[in-house]
Design an enzyme around this catalytic site. Structure first.
Site, mmCIF file in Angstrom:
data_model
loop_
_atom_site.group_PDB
_atom_site.id
_atom_site.type_symbol
_atom_site.label_atom_id
_atom_site.label_comp_id
_atom_site.label_asym_id
_atom_site.label_seq_id
_atom_site.Cartn_x
_atom_site.Cartn_y
_atom_site.Cartn_z
ATOM 1 N N TYR A 166 6.995 23.998 3.879
ATOM 2 C CA TYR A 166 8.109 23.718 4.791
ATOM 3 C C TYR A 166 9.443 24.052 4.123
ATOM 4 O O TYR A 166 10.305 24.716 4.729
ATOM 5 C CB TYR A 166 8.093 22.251 5.229
ATOM 6 C CG TYR A 166 9.314 21.879 6.034
ATOM 7 C CD1 TYR A 166 9.433 22.276 7.363
ATOM 8 C CD2 TYR A 166 10.380 21.176 5.453
ATOM 9 C CE1 TYR A 166 10.570 21.979 8.102
ATOM 10 C CE2 TYR A 166 11.517 20.870 6.186
ATOM 11 C CZ TYR A 166 11.611 21.270 7.504
ATOM 12 O OH TYR A 166 12.749 20.985 8.235
ATOM 13 N N ARG A 210 18.030 12.795 -0.563
ATOM 14 C CA ARG A 210 19.292 12.095 -0.306
ATOM 15 C C ARG A 210 19.405 11.625 1.135
ATOM 16 O O ARG A 210 19.964 10.557 1.410
ATOM 17 C CB ARG A 210 20.455 13.052 -0.628
ATOM 18 C CG ARG A 210 21.848 12.476 -0.451
ATOM 19 C CD ARG A 210 22.871 13.594 -0.339
ATOM 20 N NE ARG A 210 22.604 14.432 0.832
ATOM 21 C CZ ARG A 210 23.089 15.660 0.995
ATOM 22 N NH1 ARG A 210 23.845 16.212 0.063
ATOM 23 N NH2 ARG A 210 22.808 16.353 2.090
ATOM 24 N N ARG A 223 12.928 12.078 11.911
ATOM 25 C CA ARG A 223 12.547 13.316 11.235
ATOM 26 C C ARG A 223 11.960 12.908 9.884
ATOM 27 O O ARG A 223 12.630 12.255 9.089
ATOM 28 C CB ARG A 223 13.751 14.231 11.042
ATOM 29 C CG ARG A 223 14.295 14.802 12.344
ATOM 30 C CD ARG A 223 15.457 15.730 12.113
ATOM 31 N NE ARG A 223 16.626 15.015 11.613
ATOM 32 C CZ ARG A 223 17.742 15.600 11.208
ATOM 33 N NH1 ARG A 223 17.829 16.912 11.204
ATOM 34 N NH2 ARG A 223 18.754 14.890 10.783
ATOM 35 N N PHE A 283 29.235 31.280 -6.787
ATOM 36 C CA PHE A 283 28.708 30.941 -5.466
ATOM 37 C C PHE A 283 27.332 30.279 -5.589
ATOM 38 O O PHE A 283 27.028 29.311 -4.881
ATOM 39 C CB PHE A 283 28.615 32.218 -4.625
ATOM 40 C CG PHE A 283 27.883 32.046 -3.325
ATOM 41 C CD1 PHE A 283 28.503 31.472 -2.227
ATOM 42 C CD2 PHE A 283 26.565 32.469 -3.197
ATOM 43 C CE1 PHE A 283 27.825 31.304 -1.030
ATOM 44 C CE2 PHE A 283 25.878 32.312 -2.002
ATOM 45 C CZ PHE A 283 26.508 31.728 -0.919
#
Length: 407
Positions: A166, A210, A223, A283
């Site tokens: 997933y 988290r 969920r 980034f």
């Protein structure tokens, strides 16, 4: 917030610089309607990403911006628990086709995400202006991610293998896609799929850990992304972990989840150490440093089941401002993993495995030989400062901020 700045005065300058940068970004919206929508929406759905993306050059920045918004829209469809499965699955599977349709939109989500979906044609218009290499990369990842999300609409995350699969679909593929965009820009070599996947999994697993409470309390339907193979060792139902009477087992389960996420850290260090372009490096590096910091905060922390656990704003600002070299990354990973290790209770069921994975991260950081060359210090000992002097400094910094905002 003022108290935190007084206790950590080194973060005050970074906070002000971050606010100035955010204000500057808000004033640099492109004039074209579709690009203006894209960058304005980016700031609304992810302020932190909108800041980090500014590290990139204009062409690559546009591609990454649209890549992010396309996947955010795809994620909005997946996350909307009010959409029936028989409607949701075909949309997810065909989403890579919709990005070529300047007229397509689908109303779902809430608040800013609903605006993104209602006006998705602006994103499609911008997508069609990207170079062919960028379009092909975004198309490929969107197709694969949509198919993976559709698979898990009717399938729960049962095993750890399911969990990894997933996370691959929703985040590992993002890592693969970004690597393809970096390569298409001519700035980087094409990274291996396994390393790119680990970059995504490390971030995604941190977010899943988290966000336990937010996800479990989702209305109209929870969920649940924590794998049954892990949580069933500690509770009969995943939602039971949020109840006070199950606190001890909840923390043990949490520590198990954090230990699982740590397995990807070494791959992330290898990936980042191979980057050549400083803008692309920053980034990539800033979110990874934030992830290891968040895991250190979450580990053994019952507050994950009670509210929101996240790094304080000043430290976040410092990470964004001062993560500039691989030495900074090694230093941050070493410091945060040391903080995590100090919290390990030898009676925890996974204590030995946790320490083994933390020590592997520390060894990789030490072996780099760069720890003494870092500029970023995320675990400074608190120096003694005169509070009056600190207030004077803060006033001066606020003056700088106001001057910048007035330009």
């Amino acid at each position: 917030m003022m108290g935190a700045m007084v206790e950590n005065p080194g973060e005050a300058v970074a906070l002000v610089k971050l606010k100035v940068a955010a204000a500057r970004i808000a004033r640099q919206i492109p004039p074209e309607e579709h690009w203006a929508f894209a960058y304005t929406m980016l700031q609304k759905v992810s302020r932190s990403f909108a800041l980090v993306i500014q590290q990139l050059g204009p062409e690559l920045r546009n591609a990454v911006c649209i890549f992010y918004l396309v996947l955010r829209a795809l994620d909005t469809v997946e996350d909307d628990t009010s959409i029936p499965a028989d409607v949701k699955v075909p949309i997810l599977q065909a989403f890579h086709c919709h990005i070529y349709d300047r007229d397509w939109h689908f109303s779902c989500g809430a608040k800013d995400y609903k605006v993104l979906m209602d006006k998705f044609h602006y994103v499609s218009t911008a997508f069609l202006e990207l170079g062919k290499g960028y379009q092909e990369a975004i198309d490929d990842i969107t197709r694969r991610m949509g198919a993976g999300m559709a698979k898990f609409i009717c399938k729960e995350v049962e095993t750890v293998d399911d969990y990894d699969e997933y996370c691959h679909y929703v985040a590992g593929l993002v890592g693969l896609g970004l690597s393809k965009l970096f390569y298409a820009s001519g700035s980087e070599d094409l990274a291996s799929d396994s390393l790119s996947n680990s970059m995504g999994l490390f971030l995604q697993k941190t977010n899943i850990i988290r966000d336990y409470l937010e996800d479990i309390n989702e209305i109209p339907k929870s969920r649940m992304f924590w794998p049954r193979q892990i949580w069933s060792k500690y509770a009969d139902k995943l939602e039971d972990l949020k109840y006070e009477e199950n606190s001890a087992k909840a923390v043990e389960c949490l520590n198990d989840m954090v230990t699982n996420a740590l397995m990807h850290a070494e791959d992330c260090l290898v990936y980042m150490s191979a980057l050549k372009d400083i803008a692309i490096f920053r980034f990539c590096a800033i979110p990874q440093v934030m992830a290891i910091g968040t895991l250190a905060l979450c580990y053994n922390n019952l507050e994950v089941f009670r509210g929101v656990v996240k790094m304080r704003r000043g430290l976040t600002a410092r990470v964004i401002d001062q993560t500039r070299t691989m030495a900074d990354v090694y230093g941050a990973f070493y410091d945060f993993s040391s903080l995590l290790k100090a919290k390990v209770n030898d009676k925890d069921p996974n204590a030995e495995l946790t320490k083994k994975r933390v020590e592997a991260i520390q060894k990789a950081c030490i072996s780099s030989g760069l720890l003494n060359k870092r500029g970023l210090q995320v675990c400074d000992t608190k120096p003694t400062f005169n509070p009056v002097l600190i207030i004077v400094v803060l006033i001066a910094l606020l003056a700088i901020l106001l001057a910048a905002l007035s330009k």
